[in-house]
Design an enzyme around this catalytic site. Structure first.
Site, PDB file in Angstrom:
ATOM      1  N   SER A  54     -14.162  25.850 -27.954  1.00 52.05           N
ATOM      2  CA  SER A  54     -14.445  24.631 -28.705  1.00 52.05           C
ATOM      3  C   SER A  54     -13.342  24.402 -29.725  1.00 52.05           C
ATOM      4  CB  SER A  54     -15.793  24.756 -29.415  1.00 52.05           C
ATOM      5  OG  SER A  54     -15.943  23.748 -30.396  1.00 52.05           O
ATOM      6  N   GLU A 114     -18.882  22.188 -15.138  1.00 50.65           N
ATOM      7  CA  GLU A 114     -19.255  20.838 -15.555  1.00 50.65           C
ATOM      8  C   GLU A 114     -18.413  19.791 -14.843  1.00 50.65           C
ATOM      9  OE1 GLU A 114     -18.911  20.916 -19.781  1.00 50.65           O
ATOM     10  OE2 GLU A 114     -20.556  22.344 -20.037  1.00 50.65           O
ATOM     11  N   SER A 130       0.826  -1.214   0.000  1.00 52.36           N
ATOM     12  CA  SER A 130       0.000   0.000   0.000  1.00 52.36           C
ATOM     13  C   SER A 130       0.855   1.257   0.000  1.00 52.36           C
ATOM     14  CB  SER A 130      -0.916   0.011   1.228  1.00 52.36           C
ATOM     15  OG  SER A 130      -0.161  -0.063   2.419  1.00 52.36           O
ATOM     16  N   HIS A 134     -39.539  22.915 -10.610  1.00 51.17           N
ATOM     17  CA  HIS A 134     -39.606  22.045 -11.798  1.00 51.17           C
ATOM     18  C   HIS A 134     -38.905  22.672 -12.996  1.00 51.17           C
ATOM     19  CE1 HIS A 134     -42.636  19.607  -9.665  1.00 51.17           C
ATOM     20  NE2 HIS A 134     -43.146  20.777  -9.288  1.00 51.17           N
ATOM     21  N   LYS A 185     -17.884  29.433 -29.139  1.00 48.07           N
ATOM     22  CA  LYS A 185     -18.255  28.769 -27.893  1.00 48.07           C
ATOM     23  C   LYS A 185     -17.411  29.244 -26.718  1.00 48.07           C
ATOM     24  CE  LYS A 185     -20.599  25.639 -27.300  1.00 48.07           C
ATOM     25  NZ  LYS A 185     -20.255  24.243 -27.584  1.00 48.07           N
ATOM     26  N   LYS A 237      -8.192   3.511   2.017  1.00 42.84           N
ATOM     27  CA  LYS A 237      -7.391   4.719   1.821  1.00 42.84           C
ATOM     28  C   LYS A 237      -7.527   5.318   0.431  1.00 42.84           C
ATOM     29  CE  LYS A 237      -4.242   2.927   5.226  1.00 42.84           C
ATOM     30  NZ  LYS A 237      -5.099   1.717   5.296  1.00 42.84           N
TER      31      LYS A 237
END
Length: 442
Positions: free
Chosen positions: A261, A274, A7, A140, A267, A309
């Site tokens: 982009s 995100e 480990s 909603h 863009k 871990k």
């Protein structure tokens, strides 16, 4: 076995906590007369040297020695000889790793709490700036009632405050020392567990040796708190993604938190938001992973628990990064208050205010007021206007008791100011809530 068993590749990050706990253990052994003062001094000197080597990047970690504990102990033997073997008196790797992990997690919880506090501070500042900036509130994802941006941001301040509370609760429970529990049954040596607990900043020694070495509730509690906090970050990230879209146009992030982009030059992608949204999956996955590892283990220690871990370290790192990114984005964001205000002109967001007016001024039962307002909304939809655009004659054709006063009721700013109950969106209440939030959280 050489591939599955070690480990050291991931638990070497526990080195400072392992060495710190070993020093406290050594000092206790010497004070209790279990090892000589000369051997104790040699061990402490050797441990300090190892700490320096690791921090200088001069320590050679070996997978043959499995973990951080054996790597340190082997190097100690190279430095001071047979006296190094006395350090492990009255302890086991079982209580050693449990102690190290609690120490590491305690520091991690403290860091997460501070990071969340910084995020709250930014949100509170932005809420104060936008205490009167009107926007649609949604249910909603449909326009529901007008609110202020400040009111909206303060909702997340409360969420992150609860996250800090969960972390604080988890910290209280984890702050017990397993050191001296040994393998599972305690030790025949006349050790002083209160001394080592105090030296390491624990509130007390763990009461049961068997539980002390087999418990990972403290890791699960942190991961659960982290998963909830991450879900809050993800919700705010999702709103940033929506608000930065052309369809909403409520907010804009600078080039520091967006990307372009590869094919579409126009863009501006909110990639940081995100990624915060996506990283929540890793943190929730870490919680699920450890719950599954622990669910069927008999007492006490099993090597399965070595699997605690990697998910813990990854979740803690991911949470810290996500909080930092969100703090940066909320500080960086530019809000288009004009676009937000314009959006309140769609979706009949003052319809509830009209119903409330009918209840107050016409003594109408709310359900009847709801029916009348719904009929007026239908008229407005057919006419292609908002409620305030309907002529008084049309209003009275549905409800004869309506007067010109109703047009003032339908104004967005008035509707917002009218929500003046404690915790409401009225600018006066938002300013009050900002002041309260600073006192409670900062």
């Amino acid at each position: 076995m050489e591939r599955i068993n070690p480990s050291i590749d991931f638990d070497k990050r526990l080195y400072a906590h392992d060495i710190g706990a070993s020093k406290a253990h050594c000092e206790m052994l010497a004070a209790c007369g279990i090892v000589s003062q000369a051997d104790g001094d040699a061990i402490l000197t050797g441990l300090d040297r190892i700490m320096g080597e690791i921090e200088a990047g001069a320590f050679a970690f070996s997978r043959r020695r499995e973990d951080i504990h054996m790597n340190v102990e082997a190097r100690l033997a190279e430095l001071i000889g047979p006296a190094a073997g006395r350090l492990h008196t009255a302890r086991s790797r079982n209580d050693q790793v449990a102690t190290d992990l609690r120490l590491w997690l305690r520091d991690t919880v403290d860091a997460a709490q501070l990071a969340l506090r910084d995020l709250q501070a930014v949100l509170i500042d932005r809420a104060e700036q936008h205490a009167s900036s009107v926007m649609p509130g949604f249910t909603h994802l449909q326009a529901a009632q007008p609110i202020t941006l400040g009111h909206h941001l303060l909702a997340y301040v409360e969420m992150f405050g609860r996250d800090r509370g969960r972390l604080a609760d988890a910290r209280k429970r984890l702050n017990e020392s397993p050191l001296g529990a040994a393998a599972l049954a305690g030790t025949p040596y006349p050790i002083d567990r209160d001394r080592t607990a105090a030296a390491l900043g624990f509130d007390r020694p763990a009461a049961n040796a068997l539980d002390a070495v087999s418990d990972r509730d403290f890791v699960l509690e942190f991961l659960a708190a982290a998963a909830i906090a991450a879900s809050h970050l993800s919700r705010l990230a999702e709103e940033l993604v929506l608000w930065c879209s052309a369809q909403f146009g409520f907010a804009r992030l600078s080039d520091g938190f967006t990307t372009g982009s590869s094919i579409m030059p126009q863009k501006r992608n909110p990639d940081a938001a995100e990624l915060v949204r996506a990283k929540t999956g890793r943190i929730v996955g870490a919680l699920a992973s450890l719950l599954i590892v622990m669910k069927g283990l008999p007492l006490a220690y099993s090597k399965d628990m070595q699997e605690d871990k990697e998910p813990l370290f990854d979740a803690a790192d991911t949470l810290g990064l996500a909080i930092s990114a969100m703090t940066g984005m909320m500080r960086d964001a530019e809000f288009d208050t004009g676009a937000m205000r314009s959006a309140t002109e769609r979706g009949f967001v003052t319809a509830t205010d009209l119903a409330d007016w009918l209840v107050r001024e016409r003594d109408m039962p709310f359900r009847e007021a709801h029916r009348v307002t719904g009929a007026l909304v239908k008229c407005a939809e057919e006419a292609g206007c908002d409620l305030a655009g309907l002529p008084i004659e049309t209003l009275r054709s549905i409800e004869p008791g309506l007067t010109e006063e109703v047009y003032d009721v339908l104004r967005v700013e008035r509707a917002v100011a009218a929500r003046d109950s404690y915790g409401g969106t009225a600018p006066r209440r938002v300013v009050e809530a900002v002041r309260s939030a600073r006192e409670r959280f900062l």
